[in-house]
Scaffold this active site. Structure first.
Site, mmCIF file in Angstrom:
data_model
loop_
_atom_site.group_PDB
_atom_site.id
_atom_site.type_symbol
_atom_site.label_atom_id
_atom_site.label_comp_id
_atom_site.label_asym_id
_atom_site.label_seq_id
_atom_site.Cartn_x
_atom_site.Cartn_y
_atom_site.Cartn_z
ATOM 1 C CG ASP A 157 11.042 -68.498 17.116
ATOM 2 O OD1 ASP A 157 10.972 -67.277 17.084
ATOM 3 O OD2 ASP A 157 10.595 -69.176 18.058
ATOM 4 C CB SER A 160 15.588 -74.091 12.625
ATOM 5 O OG SER A 160 15.564 -73.900 14.012
ATOM 6 N NE ARG A 161 13.146 -66.726 10.160
ATOM 7 C CZ ARG A 161 11.860 -66.974 10.086
ATOM 8 N NH1 ARG A 161 11.153 -67.107 11.198
ATOM 9 N NH2 ARG A 161 11.264 -67.089 8.936
ATOM 10 C CB VAL A 162 16.186 -69.469 17.799
ATOM 11 C CG1 VAL A 162 15.822 -68.037 17.528
ATOM 12 C CG2 VAL A 162 14.955 -70.322 17.972
#
Ligand SMILES: Nc1ncnc2c1ncn2[C@@H]1O[C@H](COP(=O)(O)OP(=O)(O)OP(=O)(O)O)[C@@H](O)[C@H]1O
Ligand SMILES: [Mg+2]
Length: 503
Positions: free
Chosen positions: A335, A360-362
């Site tokens: 992620d 940081s995707r989430v």
């Protein structure tokens, strides 16, 4: 010795004479053995990854299914397996010991303690390949997992249940970030699992000592398969560690697992595949190498019924090439990634996080409001700084606003520098970012900025503890507190005695 096919039937019958008929399919006979691999005839219903037990006491894991035979890797190098020896199906994959008593222990991939602290006490043996939690069971990532490292918590926050890749060249500070994150979990009610794959024994020993000295081993389990060990052990280690982590999660605990590193894991798997004569693909890795890591990392996550497993896989690259096969696989599975840059590292910018390539995707959803409020402009400021810096190198005349941006960028970079083994709580971080955001550092200058922020944090902590405590408990900085902090920072600026940098 090679056994001819025609001999096999009679050999097989001979070996199995006393076995009840309904169990015949569960048993096989060794027809070839060598290099820790053995080929068995029979076992028609065996599964990939299944554990086989031999009469002589050794065990093996099936890594290849052919039409009339299976190939397996042996678990013990010290117990010989002979041709014609009989092996029995166990109906299960390899199992790892799990339990709360594992905390503080160092074990190898076979679940045997290697810390000289006596026998391992465990609650149960769990299969190392587990079903991946389904969508319904998963909860969104909405709680922050503090690393204590300002550049990560401010710009690339990690949430509980997230998988964030640490990627960089050799000696770029990958392990240090993971270890600092483990050290930072002290008194935070997060259990840790550190899986070491293909590292030197001395490195692992040093790391275990470090954890112990800092009181971090009490909430950590170390699973180690060192460079000199059989490739099978290196292959198994992350799955064993993950299973232990899943057990903690099943006890409604938050867990952090570090895989250090998955490049070595992929290489061990490649070696196994080549020994089995699988067709090599890109970079000589077998075609199913993606599945090797996807099925491991999919097991991380936050569960609705409580508990989370956060994964920090590490991957090493060569010559800054993040587009190599294994790194790109891992980037697509995880992620987000923290990219560590050797150039920055050598310039003294440590941790050497490359802010342009990292993401940081989430985790943004999980970032504490206190930090979120203070960090808004930081990313943009850094990006502009790097752009301007390239420009400024040509000796171009800069206008006032550009010069000011350069100065602010330099302050931001200075603020993000952080020594090893020193981590900051989110309140400390919010206060540091506050000083940058509210321009209190401009008059201080780059050279003294770090001392200033560190002393300011201690000042707030000791003299204005009510503000500190309020930010801590609400995880937010109210407008009233921002106003208050402005006054405090003003007061502190007049008190601040800069250290004599000449000395
Ligand atoms: N923030 C930091 N400040 C100062 N020194 C650091 C910092 N982070 C790492 N180092 C130093 O850099 C060196 C390399 O760090 P580390 O072992 O973490 O890198 P690595 O990428 O894991 O290396 P390897 O590829 O060998 O596994 C170590 O000597 C470490 O002490
Ligand atoms: Mg390392």
């Amino acid at each position: 010795m090679d056994i001819k096919n025609t001999d096999l039937v009679s050999l097989f019958e001979q070996a199995l004479r006393d076995v009840p008929e309904q169990k015949l399919e569960e048993i096989g006979i060794v027809v070839q053995v060598g290099d820790g691999i053995c080929k068995m005839y029979g076992l028609t219903h065996a599964m990939y990854g299944e554990l086989i037990e031999f009469e002589g006491g050794n065990r093996g894991i099936i890594m290849q299914l052919d039409e009339d035979s299976v190939s397996l890797f042996l678990l013990q190098s010290t117990i010989a397996v002979a041709e014609r020896e009989v092996g029995r199906r166990t109906g299960s994959v390899f199992k790892a010991p799990v339990g709360m008593q594992l905390l503080g222990r160092v074990i190898n991939a076979l679940g045997v303690p290697i810390d000289g602290m006596g026998d391992l006490v465990y609650d149960a043996l769990w299969p190392i390949e587990a079903e991946i939690p389904g969508i319904i069971e998963r909860s969104p990532v909405n709680e922050s997992l503090e690393t204590g490292i300002l550049v990560i918590d401010a710009l690339f926050p990690i949430g509980k249940g997230q998988r964030e890749l640490l990627i960089g060249n050799r000696s770029s500070g990958k392990t240090s970030i993971a270890i600092d994150t483990i050290l930072h979990q002290k008194n935070k009610n997060v259990l840790c699992v550190y899986v070491s794959i293909g590292q030197r024994v001395a490195n692992v020993a040093r790391m275990v000592r470090l954890l112990e000295e800092n009181g971090a081993l009490d909430y950590t389990v170390v699973v180690s398969a060192e460079a000199g060990e059989a490739v099978l052990n290196q292959y198994l280690a992350p799955y064993v560690g993950c299973t232990i982590g899943e057990y903690f999660r099943s006890q409604q605990r938050d867990v952090l697992i570090v895989y250090d590193d998955l490049s070595n894991h992929a290489v061990a798997f490649r070696e196994m595949s080549l020994l089995l004569r699988h067709a090599p693909g890109r970079e000589a890795f077998p075609g199913d190498v993606f599945y090797l890591h996807s099925r491991l990392l999919e097991r991380a996550g936050k569960i609705i019924s409580g508990g989370s497993l956060t994964a920090l896989p590490i991957v090493q690259i060569q010559g800054d090439d993040i587009t190599a096969y294994i790194p790109t696989n891992l980037i697509s599975i995880t992620d987000g990634q923290i990219v560590l840059d050797t150039k920055l590292f050598n310039q003294g910018m440590r941790p050497a996080v490359n802010a342009e390539l990292s993401v940081s995707r989430v985790g943004g959803a999980a970032q504490t409001r206190a930090i979120k409020k203070m960090t808004k402009a930081l990313r943009l400021e850094l990006a502009q700084y790097h752009e301007l810096l390239d420009f400024a190198q040509f000796g171009t005349e800069l206008d006032d606003s550009s010069r000011r941006r350069l100065e602010r960028g330099a302050l931001a970079v200075e603020l993000l520098r952080q020594p090893q083994y020193v981590t900051y709580s989110f309140v400390d971080q919010a206060l540091m970012l506050f000083l940058l955001k509210e321009d209190f550092l401009d008059a201080i200058g780059v050279a003294k900025a770090k001392t200033f922020v560190v002393q300011f944090v201690s000042f707030v902590k000791s003299v204005h503890n009510d503000v500190y405590a309020r930010i801590f408990s609400s995880q937010d900085v109210s407008d009233a507190d921002i106003a208050l902090l402005r006054v405090i920072a003003q007061e502190f600026s007049t008190l601040f005695v800069a250290p004599d940098l000449e000395k």
